[in-house]
Design a protein around this motif. Sequence first.
Motif, PDB file in Angstrom:
ATOM      1  N   ILE A 160       6.944  -5.205  -0.822  1.00 32.93           N
ATOM      2  CA  ILE A 160       6.233  -3.949  -1.098  1.00 32.93           C
ATOM      3  C   ILE A 160       4.789  -4.061  -0.622  1.00 32.93           C
ATOM      4  O   ILE A 160       4.251  -3.149   0.019  1.00 32.93           O
ATOM      5  CB  ILE A 160       6.289  -3.624  -2.610  1.00 32.93           C
ATOM      6  CG1 ILE A 160       7.732  -3.320  -3.038  1.00 32.93           C
ATOM      7  CG2 ILE A 160       5.377  -2.440  -2.955  1.00 32.93           C
ATOM      8  CD1 ILE A 160       7.938  -3.209  -4.540  1.00 32.93           C
ATOM      9  N   GLN A 161       4.172  -5.199  -0.915  1.00 35.24           N
ATOM     10  CA  GLN A 161       2.767  -5.373  -0.528  1.00 35.24           C
ATOM     11  C   GLN A 161       2.611  -5.524   0.983  1.00 35.24           C
ATOM     12  O   GLN A 161       1.557  -5.229   1.539  1.00 35.24           O
ATOM     13  CB  GLN A 161       2.172  -6.568  -1.276  1.00 35.24           C
ATOM     14  CG  GLN A 161       1.859  -6.162  -2.721  1.00 35.24           C
ATOM     15  CD  GLN A 161       1.772  -7.324  -3.688  1.00 35.24           C
ATOM     16  OE1 GLN A 161       2.238  -8.427  -3.389  1.00 35.24           O
ATOM     17  NE2 GLN A 161       1.189  -7.095  -4.852  1.00 35.24           N
ATOM     18  N   TYR A 163       4.332  -3.721   3.126  1.00 32.78           N
ATOM     19  CA  TYR A 163       4.459  -2.368   3.675  1.00 32.78           C
ATOM     20  C   TYR A 163       3.989  -1.326   2.663  1.00 32.78           C
ATOM     21  O   TYR A 163       4.757  -0.455   2.255  1.00 32.78           O
ATOM     22  CB  TYR A 163       5.909  -2.081   4.073  1.00 32.78           C
ATOM     23  CG  TYR A 163       6.405  -2.938   5.199  1.00 32.78           C
ATOM     24  CD1 TYR A 163       6.085  -2.613   6.519  1.00 32.78           C
ATOM     25  CD2 TYR A 163       7.169  -4.070   4.954  1.00 32.78           C
ATOM     26  CE1 TYR A 163       6.528  -3.403   7.566  1.00 32.78           C
ATOM     27  CE2 TYR A 163       7.614  -4.871   5.997  1.00 32.78           C
ATOM     28  CZ  TYR A 163       7.294  -4.530   7.298  1.00 32.78           C
ATOM     29  OH  TYR A 163       7.732  -5.316   8.332  1.00 32.78           O
ATOM     30  N   PRO A 164       2.713  -1.387   2.295  1.00 29.54           N
ATOM     31  CA  PRO A 164       2.237  -0.484   1.231  1.00 29.54           C
ATOM     32  C   PRO A 164       2.270   0.989   1.625  1.00 29.54           C
ATOM     33  O   PRO A 164       2.274   1.857   0.749  1.00 29.54           O
ATOM     34  CB  PRO A 164       0.801  -0.956   0.984  1.00 29.54           C
ATOM     35  CG  PRO A 164       0.393  -1.615   2.261  1.00 29.54           C
ATOM     36  CD  PRO A 164       1.633  -2.218   2.830  1.00 29.54           C
ATOM     37  N   ASN A 165       2.300   1.271   2.917  1.00 26.20           N
ATOM     38  CA  ASN A 165       2.325   2.684   3.332  1.00 26.20           C
ATOM     39  C   ASN A 165       3.715   3.288   3.268  1.00 26.20           C
ATOM     40  O   ASN A 165       3.864   4.503   3.344  1.00 26.20           O
ATOM     41  CB  ASN A 165       1.788   2.833   4.763  1.00 26.20           C
ATOM     42  CG  ASN A 165       0.327   2.465   4.833  1.00 26.20           C
ATOM     43  OD1 ASN A 165      -0.404   2.636   3.854  1.00 26.20           O
ATOM     44  ND2 ASN A 165      -0.087   1.935   5.975  1.00 26.20           N
ATOM     45  N   SER A 193       3.605  -5.606  -8.124  1.00 28.61           N
ATOM     46  CA  SER A 193       3.202  -4.789  -6.969  1.00 28.61           C
ATOM     47  C   SER A 193       2.447  -3.530  -7.391  1.00 28.61           C
ATOM     48  O   SER A 193       2.049  -2.728  -6.543  1.00 28.61           O
ATOM     49  CB  SER A 193       4.445  -4.396  -6.151  1.00 28.61           C
ATOM     50  OG  SER A 193       5.363  -3.678  -6.962  1.00 28.61           O
ATOM     51  N   THR A 195       3.591  -0.837  -8.804  1.00 28.25           N
ATOM     52  CA  THR A 195       4.331   0.350  -8.380  1.00 28.25           C
ATOM     53  C   THR A 195       5.341   0.739  -9.464  1.00 28.25           C
ATOM     54  O   THR A 195       5.704  -0.090 -10.305  1.00 28.25           O
ATOM     55  CB  THR A 195       5.098   0.093  -7.058  1.00 28.25           C
ATOM     56  OG1 THR A 195       6.025  -0.988  -7.269  1.00 28.25           O
ATOM     57  CG2 THR A 195       4.161  -0.221  -5.911  1.00 28.25           C
TER      58      THR A 195
END
Length: 408
Positions: A160-161, A163-165, A193, A195
């Motif tokens: 996740i970190q 590809y944060p976009n 993360s 999220t």
Amino acid sequence: MFIGVHVWLLPLQGYDLVLKGGHVIDPAHGIDRVMDVGVAGTRIARVAESILPGGAKTVVEARGLYVTPGLVDLHMHVYRNARQSTLFPDDVALIAGTTTVVDAGTSGWRTFEDFKATIIDKSQTRVLAFLNIVGQGMKDGALGESNERDMDPAATAAKIQQYPNVIVGVKTAHYRNKGFTALKRAVEAGRLSRTPVLVDNSILTGSGRTTREKLLDVMRPGDLHTHMYNDEQLELVDRASRKLTEAVIEARKRGVLFDLGHGGGSFLWPVAAQAMRQGFPPDTIGTDLHPGSVLMMRVNVPNCISKLMSLGMTLPDAIRRVTVNPAQAIHRFPEIGTLEEGRTADIAVFALETGAFAFADSRYRKNLGTRCATARLSMIAMGCRFPPGMRRRPAPRRVSDFGIGFGP
Ligand SMILES: [Zn+2]
């Protein structure tokens, strides 16, 4: 210097496109009236009572139609390599006014790169993703999404970190073991993360979990439970008393969110009607679109909006739950979910027809509604898509004049 913010938002050489006379609904800013929308480049340049379109490359007549931010579908399945039964987003989302779809855990940290290369990078639709807590995602197999050995919170959070976009959170679903291992690992990945976690959890899996309270207690504020109107997932409405259960009322007060997640088996008229009557609408209206739901029930976001309107939801309220609400839930507001000046020009245009419409739930039970929303135009940063059959004609242009592929 503070002048930069507004100066760069304004078009320097007129508009590329002006949508004239549509009824604009932008719940994030309390807008619910007839206005014009001007687009310059890939951005919303102006939303005003009247925009003089002089110099605009294209003027689109939207009178009698509704103009909203491009819709955000929080729950969809679009990663083909993981399952046979997924859809290509451009085939189903854009023609339904949906400019952003969030894949609900079809890929995991081991398969995300393939998902990105084969689908996300090739779609016109903006595709974001919840990452499955199972490294292989929803790939069919003996253990499937119950494979605890492949539930690695640290590896999931790291992806996740990376590809944060694109990756917006964690998903856990179809867990068949006893206890809450999958949910706890997903929450741990979400914590690492920062999220949200999207939860899809059946009570009929022989798991030994006898109450929803325990599950909801593990969920954090901002986590989402999907399939809310399926009484095999959440006991939203008590089967005996037909009253909302205390557990879901308390969870909502605590900040847990509830997603529609219609799908092929999770929108039931009796549950939805009871819940809506008692003031428990979805926070977000995700479709859970996959080939089963799209073919059997003709489900898409406008279809779900029409169904909720038949249960008393207003159109602006429904639009809120497919724009600003999901955008906030995945921490993407105001980047998406609003027509605010300066934001990406993601726009949907709808017709709201009146008449008698029969809407089927996931068990083919029908309910009559008097209004039916259908998309007429979707625009992502000046790349427009239109329902099939519409052709481009000479000016003057109306929404119905365009063909697929219009752009600057
Ligand atoms: Zn799903």
